[in-house]
Design a protein around this motif. Sequence first.
Motif, PDB file in Angstrom:
ATOM      1  N   ALA A  26      30.968  36.495  49.938  1.00  0.00           N
ATOM      2  CA  ALA A  26      29.936  37.088  48.973  1.00  0.00           C
ATOM      3  C   ALA A  26      30.334  38.206  49.052  1.00  0.00           C
ATOM      4  O   ALA A  26      29.836  39.011  48.152  1.00  0.00           O
ATOM      5  CB  ALA A  26      28.699  36.604  48.900  1.00  0.00           C
ATOM      6  N   GLY A  27      29.798  38.634  50.355  1.00  0.00           N
ATOM      7  CA  GLY A  27      29.731  40.127  50.727  1.00  0.00           C
ATOM      8  C   GLY A  27      30.828  40.930  50.337  1.00  0.00           C
ATOM      9  O   GLY A  27      30.879  41.981  49.040  1.00  0.00           O
ATOM     10  N   GLY A  28      32.406  40.595  50.346  1.00  0.00           N
ATOM     11  CA  GLY A  28      33.250  41.623  49.344  1.00  0.00           C
ATOM     12  C   GLY A  28      33.096  40.953  48.175  1.00  0.00           C
ATOM     13  O   GLY A  28      33.666  42.303  47.273  1.00  0.00           O
ATOM     14  N   LYS A 152      35.946  32.873  36.725  1.00  0.00           N
ATOM     15  CA  LYS A 152      36.415  34.306  37.338  1.00  0.00           C
ATOM     16  C   LYS A 152      36.198  34.843  38.624  1.00  0.00           C
ATOM     17  O   LYS A 152      37.829  35.107  39.150  1.00  0.00           O
ATOM     18  CB  LYS A 152      35.151  35.758  37.149  1.00  0.00           C
ATOM     19  N   ALA A 153      36.579  33.621  39.878  1.00  0.00           N
ATOM     20  CA  ALA A 153      36.615  33.746  40.706  1.00  0.00           C
ATOM     21  C   ALA A 153      38.223  33.411  41.462  1.00  0.00           C
ATOM     22  O   ALA A 153      38.342  33.701  42.341  1.00  0.00           O
ATOM     23  CB  ALA A 153      35.747  33.145  41.727  1.00  0.00           C
ATOM     24  N   GLU A 154      38.387  31.890  40.649  1.00  0.00           N
ATOM     25  CA  GLU A 154      39.858  31.914  40.550  1.00  0.00           C
ATOM     26  C   GLU A 154      40.760  32.819  40.057  1.00  0.00           C
ATOM     27  O   GLU A 154      41.785  32.857  40.709  1.00  0.00           O
ATOM     28  CB  GLU A 154      39.885  30.873  39.550  1.00  0.00           C
ATOM     29  N   TRP A 155      40.268  33.648  39.273  1.00  0.00           N
ATOM     30  CA  TRP A 155      41.581  34.495  38.709  1.00  0.00           C
ATOM     31  C   TRP A 155      41.875  35.937  39.624  1.00  0.00           C
ATOM     32  O   TRP A 155      42.645  36.331  39.945  1.00  0.00           O
ATOM     33  CB  TRP A 155      40.827  34.337  36.813  1.00  0.00           C
ATOM     34  N   GLU A 156      40.129  36.324  39.812  1.00  0.00           N
ATOM     35  CA  GLU A 156      39.819  37.541  40.162  1.00  0.00           C
ATOM     36  C   GLU A 156      40.638  37.241  41.946  1.00  0.00           C
ATOM     37  O   GLU A 156      41.381  37.804  42.725  1.00  0.00           O
ATOM     38  CB  GLU A 156      39.055  37.542  40.509  1.00  0.00           C
ATOM     39  N   ILE A 157      40.360  36.107  42.973  1.00  0.00           N
ATOM     40  CA  ILE A 157      40.417  35.877  44.221  1.00  0.00           C
ATOM     41  C   ILE A 157      42.051  35.480  44.281  1.00  0.00           C
ATOM     42  O   ILE A 157      42.821  36.106  45.044  1.00  0.00           O
ATOM     43  CB  ILE A 157      39.967  34.752  44.294  1.00  0.00           C
ATOM     44  N   THR A 239      41.270  40.673  49.587  1.00  0.00           N
ATOM     45  CA  THR A 239      41.460  40.650  48.016  1.00  0.00           C
ATOM     46  C   THR A 239      40.451  41.890  47.671  1.00  0.00           C
ATOM     47  O   THR A 239      40.720  43.164  46.424  1.00  0.00           O
ATOM     48  CB  THR A 239      40.852  39.450  46.601  1.00  0.00           C
ATOM     49  N   MET A 240      38.543  41.316  47.636  1.00  0.00           N
ATOM     50  CA  MET A 240      38.296  42.148  46.893  1.00  0.00           C
ATOM     51  C   MET A 240      37.599  43.453  47.477  1.00  0.00           C
ATOM     52  O   MET A 240      37.011  44.810  47.151  1.00  0.00           O
ATOM     53  CB  MET A 240      36.304  41.192  46.843  1.00  0.00           C
ATOM     54  N   LEU A 241      37.811  43.681  48.587  1.00  0.00           N
ATOM     55  CA  LEU A 241      37.421  45.054  49.550  1.00  0.00           C
ATOM     56  C   LEU A 241      37.999  46.171  49.213  1.00  0.00           C
ATOM     57  O   LEU A 241      37.777  47.073  49.281  1.00  0.00           O
ATOM     58  CB  LEU A 241      37.025  44.608  51.417  1.00  0.00           C
ATOM     59  N   PRO A 242      39.836  45.975  49.517  1.00  0.00           N
ATOM     60  CA  PRO A 242      40.420  47.035  48.944  1.00  0.00           C
ATOM     61  C   PRO A 242      40.356  47.433  47.597  1.00  0.00           C
ATOM     62  O   PRO A 242      40.127  48.809  47.703  1.00  0.00           O
ATOM     63  CB  PRO A 242      42.042  46.388  49.962  1.00  0.00           C
ATOM     64  N   GLU A 243      39.884  46.240  46.683  1.00  0.00           N
ATOM     65  CA  GLU A 243      39.733  47.367  45.365  1.00  0.00           C
ATOM     66  C   GLU A 243      38.351  47.439  44.827  1.00  0.00           C
ATOM     67  O   GLU A 243      37.916  48.354  44.559  1.00  0.00           O
ATOM     68  CB  GLU A 243      39.558  45.724  44.176  1.00  0.00           C
ATOM     69  N   ALA A 244      37.322  47.623  46.022  1.00  0.00           N
ATOM     70  CA  ALA A 244      35.743  47.882  46.555  1.00  0.00           C
ATOM     71  C   ALA A 244      36.024  49.405  46.783  1.00  0.00           C
ATOM     72  O   ALA A 244      35.974  50.143  46.338  1.00  0.00           O
ATOM     73  CB  ALA A 244      35.361  47.210  47.530  1.00  0.00           C
ATOM     74  N   GLU A 245      37.148  49.502  48.244  1.00  0.00           N
ATOM     75  CA  GLU A 245      37.342  50.495  48.171  1.00  0.00           C
ATOM     76  C   GLU A 245      38.320  51.159  47.076  1.00  0.00           C
ATOM     77  O   GLU A 245      37.639  52.982  47.843  1.00  0.00           O
ATOM     78  CB  GLU A 245      38.361  50.796  49.789  1.00  0.00           C
ATOM     79  N   ALA A 246      38.638  51.220  46.598  1.00  0.00           N
ATOM     80  CA  ALA A 246      39.665  52.073  46.032  1.00  0.00           C
ATOM     81  C   ALA A 246      39.014  52.145  44.579  1.00  0.00           C
ATOM     82  O   ALA A 246      39.046  53.610  43.947  1.00  0.00           O
ATOM     83  CB  ALA A 246      40.544  51.082  45.355  1.00  0.00           C
ATOM     84  N   THR A 247      37.821  52.083  44.643  1.00  0.00           N
ATOM     85  CA  THR A 247      36.885  53.112  43.249  1.00  0.00           C
ATOM     86  C   THR A 247      36.421  54.412  44.300  1.00  0.00           C
ATOM     87  O   THR A 247      36.080  55.408  43.488  1.00  0.00           O
ATOM     88  CB  THR A 247      35.726  52.119  43.220  1.00  0.00           C
ATOM     89  N   GLY A 248      36.261  54.445  46.039  1.00  0.00           N
ATOM     90  CA  GLY A 248      35.940  56.028  45.684  1.00  0.00           C
ATOM     91  C   GLY A 248      34.535  55.556  46.148  1.00  0.00           C
ATOM     92  O   GLY A 248      33.730  56.723  46.527  1.00  0.00           O
ATOM     93  N   ARG A 249      33.868  54.685  46.016  1.00  0.00           N
ATOM     94  CA  ARG A 249      32.482  54.161  45.839  1.00  0.00           C
ATOM     95  C   ARG A 249      31.873  53.723  46.426  1.00  0.00           C
ATOM     96  O   ARG A 249      30.337  53.337  47.066  1.00  0.00           O
ATOM     97  CB  ARG A 249      31.558  54.478  44.491  1.00  0.00           C
ATOM     98  N   CYS A 250      32.520  53.041  47.457  1.00  0.00           N
ATOM     99  CA  CYS A 250      32.462  51.548  48.751  1.00  0.00           C
ATOM    100  C   CYS A 250      33.107  51.999  50.174  1.00  0.00           C
ATOM    101  O   CYS A 250      34.477  52.307  50.221  1.00  0.00           O
ATOM    102  CB  CYS A 250      33.413  50.492  48.090  1.00  0.00           C
TER     103      CYS A 250
END
Length: 559
Positions: A26-28, A152-157, A239-250
Amino acid sequence: MTDHDPGVRFNERDNVDFAIIGSGAAGGVLARELSRAGFHVVVLEQGPYRTASDFSHDELRVFVQGEMTHHPSWNDPQTHRQSSRDKAQAVNGIPPALYSRTVGGASVHFSGNYWRMRPIDFKERSLLGSIAGTGFSDWPISYEELEPYYTKAEWEIGVSGAPGPFDAPRSKGYPLPPMPIKSSGVLLEKGARKLGLNPQPAPVAILSKPYRGRPPCGHCGFCMGFGCEMNAKSSTLVTMLPEAEATGRCEIRPLSTVFRIATNKAGRVSEVQYLDKDGQQHAQKAKAVILAANGAETPRLLLMSESSANPDGLANGSGLVGKYLMGNGHSVNHAYFEHELNEWKSIQVTRIVLDFYEADTGRGFYGGGGIDARPLVNGSPLMHALTIGGGGPMPLRWGKAFKDEVLYGFNHHVGLLNSTTSLPVESNNITLDPELKDDQGRPAMRMTYRDHDDDLAMMKFLQDKSEEILSAAGAVKYWREPVEPQPFLAHLLGTCRMGDDPATSVVDRFHRSHEIPNLFICDGSSLVSSGRGQPTLTIQALAFRAAEHIARFARNGEI
Ligand SMILES: Cc1cc2nc3c(=O)[nH]c(=O)nc-3n(C[C@H](O)[C@H](O)[C@H](O)COP(=O)(O)OP(=O)(O)OC[C@H]3O[C@@H](n4cnc5c(N)ncnc54)[C@H](O)[C@@H]3O)c2cc1C
Ligand code: SF4
């Protein structure tokens, strides 16, 4: 372990928009969605930042010594008892609450089974009525409301699968075709079809083909309990965490163990206090806090955050924080088949049977579940010898007969795992152990848990069905493990349940705690009922939905 460059680093005195506790399933999702929505996010994660090159097939280190799940060097003991009348005992080995401490949480080592719940799961109490001694309840939201977020989860993950005959209605197909069938899947199909059942491909959060820059599964066979060396398992780590970091805001801040969420005079949460890897104390200021530490650690942390203003812990006006712990029931059947099966290859599960998903009052007890076929302990020869090899039709642990049994069994064995409902029982809970502490001085987690009698009956019922399937598939020998109250749970659910009434729930339908407007809780603890197993897709769909609402509240100045 290589040092990870966090990209952006926030100052602890910066009042970031969100501090998220836990970087798991969930956190990711929450980290990615909120940072993409333009907010500044710090994720505090107690585990290290492992990446694919840190994962190995070392069965001793990973499985037996519990590198990610229960390594003794952490000195974070848990205690367990079946009833409040018993004294809880410290547990060595597999802990009562089993999950991975690592960036990505338990999504890193999970088996990837990725089931949707069905409409009935959200309103079963209204349809079936109350069940004595339980808090069996409807959800405040419906399947239809969650459906877009399942998709959304199935496609994003990144999920591989194909719709089955009983699937809940879906707005879109799976992004990837099913994984190749294994021998266990062929045999499950053969036996189930002979009995008139409807086996179907297992949906899994594992790539059958390249997807969004990640390669497909290499079928290494060390999947359940292990991190994926190919990045083909769709954990939040890849999946989620590298994309969060790529925003430069996480910023993901590993090795940061939160021990308290502090509130200010206005009764709002103001900062998250944590210890770094050297035991030094820190505090991160935040405008809002999202707790996503799983169904066991989330209530522990809320209870540890008591104060004179909140003597029973944070967000605990209902007294329900930690209560109604659910884990999904599990029972096991084993069989040997005549031919060599090569089950040690690839992922755990490729076929499932969901004919017994729905409760049937004719059975005389409440419950439903699913059956899957798998090697049970991956391709792990050591674990096979330690568990299945000696526990089967020849309960031996040494000598030539034992060795012969292990040698034969390793390549002739198939397991059927039956996953079932867990009823929410108030006395099944997470509390703080009154005596034992971890090496950082935090009270140890105490789990009080005994499966409801209906849950145990359902586990046995599915074992009977599985035995029929194995026999129809032509097993030369089959046996079952005794059904007993489960000593540990890998699915940690229900301990901060969602609901409209603050007297009977901890968070509202948007995951906001009823009492503290800038405290949100979103992970396995939010579930009102357990589903029939494989809760992670529901946990992640809820996280996608929660992120959308939380972002809206923040934009509108409603936090
Ligand atoms: C061996 C195994 C196999 C599984 N297989 C499946 C499967 O096939 N399908 C399925 O649906 N589910 C499976 N599960 C369950 C699944 O992994 C979990 O349900 C899911 O990961 C829970 O998500 P979560 O976000 O609630 O918590 P988690 O993924 O556990 O994330 C919580 C995170 O919070 C961190 N954390 C906790 N406390 C603190 C603190 N105080 N400070 C900082 N960080 C903290 C943890 O380290 C962790 O990273 C499996 C579990 C196990 C153990
Ligand atoms: S079986 Fe496939 S998904 Fe699982 S760990 Fe191995 S390569 Fe990764």
